[in-house]
Structures are given as C-alpha cells and as structure tokens.
Write an enzyme that holds these catalytic residues in place. Structure first.
Site, short mmCIF file in Angstrom:
data_model
loop_
_atom_site.label_atom_id
_atom_site.label_comp_id
_atom_site.label_asym_id
_atom_site.label_seq_id
_atom_site.Cartn_x
_atom_site.Cartn_y
_atom_site.Cartn_z
N GLY A 39 0.86 -1.29 -0.11
CA GLY A 39 0.03 0.01 0.18
C GLY A 39 0.82 1.19 0.01
O GLY A 39 2.17 1.33 -0.37
N HIS A 45 4.46 1.34 -7.93
CA HIS A 45 3.20 0.45 -7.87
C HIS A 45 2.60 0.55 -9.09
O HIS A 45 1.96 -0.56 -9.64
CB HIS A 45 2.58 0.59 -6.63
CG HIS A 45 3.24 0.57 -5.39
ND1 HIS A 45 3.48 1.31 -4.51
CD2 HIS A 45 3.81 -0.33 -4.80
CE1 HIS A 45 4.12 1.16 -3.42
NE2 HIS A 45 4.14 -0.06 -3.54
P1 AMP Z 1 5.92 -2.74 -1.49
O1 AMP Z 1 4.45 -1.92 -1.52
O2 AMP Z 1 7.17 -1.48 -1.29
O3 AMP Z 1 6.25 -3.81 -0.72
O4 AMP Z 1 6.25 -2.69 -3.25
C1 AMP Z 1 5.17 -3.49 -3.89
C2 AMP Z 1 5.83 -3.86 -5.27
O5 AMP Z 1 6.10 -2.77 -5.84
C3 AMP Z 1 7.32 -4.71 -5.15
O6 AMP Z 1 7.13 -5.55 -6.18
C4 AMP Z 1 8.21 -3.34 -5.33
O7 AMP Z 1 9.49 -3.85 -5.89
C5 AMP Z 1 7.37 -2.50 -6.35
N1 AMP Z 1 8.03 -1.19 -6.36
C6 AMP Z 1 8.15 -0.34 -5.24
N2 AMP Z 1 8.83 0.95 -5.63
C7 AMP Z 1 8.90 0.50 -6.89
C8 AMP Z 1 9.63 1.41 -7.97
N3 AMP Z 1 9.99 2.73 -7.58
N4 AMP Z 1 9.56 1.05 -9.00
C9 AMP Z 1 9.41 -0.03 -9.60
N5 AMP Z 1 8.46 -0.93 -8.56
C10 AMP Z 1 8.43 -0.72 -7.58
#
Ligand code: AMP
Length: 290
Positions: A39, A45
């Site tokens: 989230g 995301h």
């Molecule tokens: P998180 O909510 O931080 O657990 O991230 C959820 C998904 O979004 C994970 O697969 C992350 O690697 C991806 N994600 C987070 N930040 C980025 C970003 N800046 N660029 C691409 N994907 C991202």
C-alpha cells in the site's frame, strides 16, 4: 462474495472470497495478473499495475502490510497506510479486484508454517534484516495460493526480493510467471518508495546521493572498464560518505543470476546498496549489462 465498491472495483477481505473469485475466473480460462503491495501506492506500484492490465484479462492488487517481514525494531507500526487514497488510485486504473486482508485473516491463531529461503535470504539486506526474506517468501507463497495468478509483477527496485521470489516460484513449483518491471524514479533519480515519505526536506535532497553513487559505479564499469569490484565499491562508498546525512549499510556488486556469489566483473551485474538517510533506510540498485 466480497463487497462491491461504488467504483465497480471488487474489494475482497476474506481469503475464501478471494479464492472463490480466482477459481471462477480460472475455470473460465481468464488470465489473472497479480500485483502484491504493502500500500501507500505511488507511480512505482502503478507501473506494475498498468503492465499487469496490459498483459492479463483480470488484475488483482493486494494491499497488506505484512508483519512477518518486519524485524522487532523496524517500522511496522509507522509504515505509511492510506487505504482510501490507494483505492482511489486503483479504481481510476480500473482494477478488477483489490485484496485487503487483515493480519488475523492471513495469520490466524495457531499459524506456524513458514518458508525458509536459505542463503539467498542472508546476504545483502538479509544480514541487517534477519528473517526478512523468510517473511516475504511466506506471505508471497500464501498470496499465490490465495490469488492463483498466471503472472505476478514485482519491481526491480527490490533486487534481492526479485531473486527470492523467482527462486520461491521455481523451488516450490508455483505455476506463476514472475515478471520484473523497471524501477520508477523521481526527477533527481531517487527510486520511488513508500518510505520516502519519512524523509524531511534536507534528507529528501540528500537521498539523491544513492542513485548518483549507483550511476558512478555503472560508469566505472561501462566507460572506464574498471573490473576490480573493490575499487568500484570504495569509490561509491566515498561518494556516499561525502553526504553528511548518509550512513552506508552496504554496497555490493553481485551476479544478477546468482546473487549469492560475487563474481568477476563479466556477466550481467547488479550494483546494490542500502543507505540510511537520517533514520530512514533506503535501498536501490542498477543492473549493468555488458
Ligand atoms: P511495496 O509496497 O514496497 O512492498 O512494493 C510492492 C511492489 O512494488 C514490489 O514488487 C516493489 O518492488 C514494487 N516497487 C516499489 N517501488 C517501486 C519503484 N520505484 N519502481 C518499480 N517498482 C516498485
């Protein structure tokens, strides 16, 4: 079945509802794309969400701040939460379903089984976050069994996580394709992250040093042909240490296909780092192809 929100996006909170919906789609031969998140959604995301929408008949996004991947002194309690904002963003992307379980739904009383990822979970971020990747692998294994996706989308931003998830899918024979999407960055190069909201103005400015150091490392390999990993790491650490608000956790150069083994500079490499800016620990990486 789950609640239907007024913007025609299914909001599912129960594991059994999510499974029933996925099972129905699968019997109809519909392709399901899945984007697991914690989230506080940002453009990083949303880039995964758009890719999943392009490649699948239906897209499911999960929002779950997973307690088992946080250490006892980490930021589980402070982690940013904005369910309303997230649902608005997902609804304007016309997402089919959002799975938002609570902790008791995912870890009911008596829950005790977990996935251990082995050595891959102990290097890089694993050494300062013991147990983190076992928590990640456990929740992703559960989510895969609940959502039953054909394809699941993860960000390159979390390099070690992508390696862990690929291995999990392979080792445990999940029939899910793992698709890794490029890191989305701010104008000054800082990788987007929900944790960037912890940074004050000075820290936010200072945080640009992470990408600057990564680009410097990349340039040493690509344009100057430097092949001694320790020279590259030293120069990068010097650059990071020249920023007063930065404290280096690690800078590592690893083999993309086998991050457990740091090899000579030949094959595709990942330059990975974790740096604290003030009290906020940030991670980033670049992949260098020859
Ligand atoms: P998180 O909510 O931080 O657990 O991230 C959820 C998904 O979004 C994970 O697969 C992350 O690697 C991806 N994600 C987070 N930040 C980025 C970003 N800046 N660029 C691409 N994907 C991202």
């Amino acid at each position: 079945m789950g609640l239907r929100t007024n913007f025609h996006m299914r909001l599912l909170k129960a594991v059994t509802d999510m499974q029933a919906w996925s099972r129905k789609l699968r019997t109809e031969n519909r392709g399901i794309g899945f984007v697991p998140t914690m989230g506080a959604l940002h453009e990083g995301h949303l880039s995964l969400v758009r890719r999943s929408k392009d490649e699948n008949d239906f897209t499911v996004v999960s929002i779950f701040v997973n307690p088992t991947q946080f250490g006892p002194n980490e930021d589980f309690k402070q982690y940013p939460r904005d369910l309303e904002g997230d649902l608005n963003k997902l609804s304007s992307h016309k997402i089919d379903a959002v799975f938002v379980p609570d902790s008791r739904e995912m870890y009911p009383e008596g829950f005790s089984t977990s996935v251990h990822v082995g050595k891959l979970g102990e290097i890089l971020c694993g050494s300062s976050r013991p147990g983190h990747f076992n928590g990640v692998a456990t929740v992703v294994a559960k989510l895969f069994n609940i959502v039953m996706p054909d394809r699941a989308y993860f960000g390159q931003k979390d390099f070690q996580q992508t390696a862990v998830i690929r291995k999990l899918a392979r080792d445990m024979n999940f029939g899910t394709d793992i698709i890794i999407c490029p890191t989305v960055r701010e104008a000054d190069g800082l990788a987007m992250s929900s944790r960037n909201s912890y940074l004050n103005r000075d820290e936010r400015k200072a945080a640009a040093v992470l990408y600057k150091a990564l680009k410097h490392g990349e340039a040493l390999i690509k344009s100057q042909g430097t092949s001694d990993a320790s020279v590259i790491k030293n120069e990068m650490e010097q650059m990071l240490n020249s920023e007063p608000l930065a404290t280096v956790d690690y800078v590592e150069i690893v083999d993309v296909g086998n991050p457990g083994e740091v090899k000579d500079i030949k094959t595709p490499l990942a330059i990975c780092l974790a740096v604290k800016i003030g009290n906020t620990r940030l991670i980033d990486n670049v992949i260098v192809n020859y």
